[in-house]
Design a protein around this motif. Structure first.
Motif, mmCIF file in Angstrom:
data_model
loop_
_atom_site.group_PDB
_atom_site.id
_atom_site.type_symbol
_atom_site.label_atom_id
_atom_site.label_comp_id
_atom_site.label_asym_id
_atom_site.label_seq_id
_atom_site.Cartn_x
_atom_site.Cartn_y
_atom_site.Cartn_z
ATOM 1 N N PHE A 159 33.255 30.510 33.991
ATOM 2 C CA PHE A 159 34.396 29.989 34.728
ATOM 3 C C PHE A 159 34.161 29.904 36.221
ATOM 4 N N ARG A 160 34.729 28.883 36.815
ATOM 5 C CA ARG A 160 34.561 28.605 38.233
ATOM 6 C C ARG A 160 35.772 29.033 39.060
ATOM 7 N N PHE A 161 36.954 28.910 38.514
ATOM 8 C CA PHE A 161 38.193 29.220 39.220
ATOM 9 C C PHE A 161 38.838 30.457 38.586
ATOM 10 N N TRP A 162 39.401 31.328 39.426
ATOM 11 C CA TRP A 162 39.965 32.581 38.919
ATOM 12 C C TRP A 162 41.323 32.870 39.522
ATOM 13 N N SER A 163 42.177 33.500 38.725
ATOM 14 C CA SER A 163 43.435 34.039 39.234
ATOM 15 C C SER A 163 43.674 35.385 38.551
ATOM 16 N N LEU A 164 44.508 36.196 39.175
ATOM 17 C CA LEU A 164 44.832 37.528 38.683
ATOM 18 C C LEU A 164 46.336 37.594 38.464
ATOM 19 N N GLU A 165 46.747 38.118 37.324
ATOM 20 C CA GLU A 165 48.168 38.272 37.016
ATOM 21 C C GLU A 165 48.447 39.716 36.620
ATOM 22 N N LYS A 166 49.468 40.279 37.223
ATOM 23 C CA LYS A 166 49.927 41.616 36.851
ATOM 24 C C LYS A 166 50.850 41.478 35.656
ATOM 25 N N LEU A 167 50.633 42.298 34.641
ATOM 26 C CA LEU A 167 51.510 42.296 33.470
ATOM 27 C C LEU A 167 52.840 42.933 33.855
ATOM 28 N N PHE A 220 44.307 33.287 20.233
ATOM 29 C CA PHE A 220 44.520 34.677 20.613
ATOM 30 C C PHE A 220 43.470 35.527 19.899
ATOM 31 N N HIS A 221 42.667 36.265 20.680
ATOM 32 C CA HIS A 221 41.560 37.034 20.112
ATOM 33 C C HIS A 221 41.926 38.490 19.847
ATOM 34 N N THR A 222 42.765 39.060 20.688
ATOM 35 C CA THR A 222 43.166 40.453 20.519
ATOM 36 C C THR A 222 44.501 40.679 21.223
ATOM 37 N N GLU A 223 45.187 41.721 20.826
ATOM 38 C CA GLU A 223 46.478 42.024 21.435
ATOM 39 C C GLU A 223 46.302 42.521 22.863
ATOM 40 N N VAL A 224 47.331 42.297 23.662
ATOM 41 C CA VAL A 224 47.370 42.792 25.034
ATOM 42 C C VAL A 224 48.644 43.615 25.161
ATOM 43 N N PHE A 225 48.512 44.786 25.775
ATOM 44 C CA PHE A 225 49.657 45.672 25.927
ATOM 45 C C PHE A 225 49.934 45.947 27.398
ATOM 46 N N TYR A 226 51.203 46.135 27.704
ATOM 47 C CA TYR A 226 51.674 46.520 29.022
ATOM 48 C C TYR A 226 51.396 48.010 29.208
ATOM 49 N N PRO A 227 51.088 48.485 30.402
ATOM 50 C CA PRO A 227 50.949 47.814 31.690
ATOM 51 C C PRO A 227 49.510 47.370 31.936
ATOM 52 N N GLY A 228 49.263 46.781 33.092
ATOM 53 C CA GLY A 228 47.917 46.380 33.482
ATOM 54 C C GLY A 228 47.919 45.024 34.134
ATOM 55 N N GLU A 229 46.755 44.389 34.101
ATOM 56 C CA GLU A 229 46.616 43.054 34.662
ATOM 57 C C GLU A 229 45.572 42.290 33.879
ATOM 58 N N VAL A 230 45.607 40.975 34.027
ATOM 59 C CA VAL A 230 44.631 40.105 33.380
ATOM 60 C C VAL A 230 44.054 39.157 34.417
ATOM 61 N N ASN A 231 42.817 38.774 34.191
ATOM 62 C CA ASN A 231 42.148 37.760 35.000
ATOM 63 C C ASN A 231 42.077 36.485 34.174
ATOM 64 N N ILE A 232 42.384 35.359 34.798
ATOM 65 C CA ILE A 232 42.352 34.074 34.112
ATOM 66 C C ILE A 232 41.259 33.226 34.734
ATOM 67 N N GLY A 233 40.273 32.869 33.915
ATOM 68 C CA GLY A 233 39.196 31.991 34.358
ATOM 69 C C GLY A 233 39.449 30.581 33.849
#
Length: 152
Positions: free
Chosen positions: A20-28, A79-92
């Motif tokens: 990936f060339r472009f990235w963003s960060l999101e807080k759950l 969807f490959h796996t579950e995501v649980f709160y709290p935390g953050e994810v990076n989007i490429g």
């Protein structure tokens, strides 16, 4: 009566951050979850949208986008796996193909370096609600051409 199990489409191979060339960060947020603290699918789609906006975040590209709009004509999420709160994810995000007025975006949502969801989006560039030819400078920026003055 015998029931035939529905066939499942093949899984895409796991994506790696270096694709990936472009990235963003999101807080759950707690609001992204269901009663089991599981991040819901609609939140993942919103994270992907946020990632696509990074494609046009460079100030030079922002000026070129004046009067233009981008719409998604098709979005496919796996969807490959579950995501649980709290935390953050990076989007490429990376653009894999540009046509005359449309382009394809490959995306991955990563948590702790693991791809938890992947997506492809077919996007169309519009002006006044009609398809608009992707300008050369935007094309170079999206494809990562080093001669582009827009940068990332």
């Amino acid at each position: 009566m015998n029931e035939v199990p529905a066939s499942r489409p093949p899984s895409t191979p796991p994506l790696a951050p270096e694709q990936f060339r472009f990235w963003s960060l999101e807080k759950l947020r707690n609001a992204d979850t269901d009663q089991f603290r599981h991040v819901n699918n609609a939140a993942i789609a919103s994270f992907l949208e946020s990632g696509r906006m990074e494609l046009f975040a460079a100030p030079t590209i922002g000026r070129l986008m004046d009067g233009l709009n981008v719409v998604v004509g098709r979005l496919s999420i796996e969807f490959h796996t579950e995501v649980f709160y709290p935390g953050e994810v990076n989007i490429g995000s990376t653009v894999t193909h540009i046509g005359r007025s449309s382009f394809e975006v490959l995306q991955g949502v990563f948590r702790d370096g693991t791809c938890v969801a992947s997506a492809t989006a077919s996007c169309v560039l519009l002006q006044a609600g009609k398809p608009y030819t992707v300008p050369d400078e935007i094309r170079r920026h999206l494809l990562g051409d080093p001669s582009s003055s827009a940068g990332t």
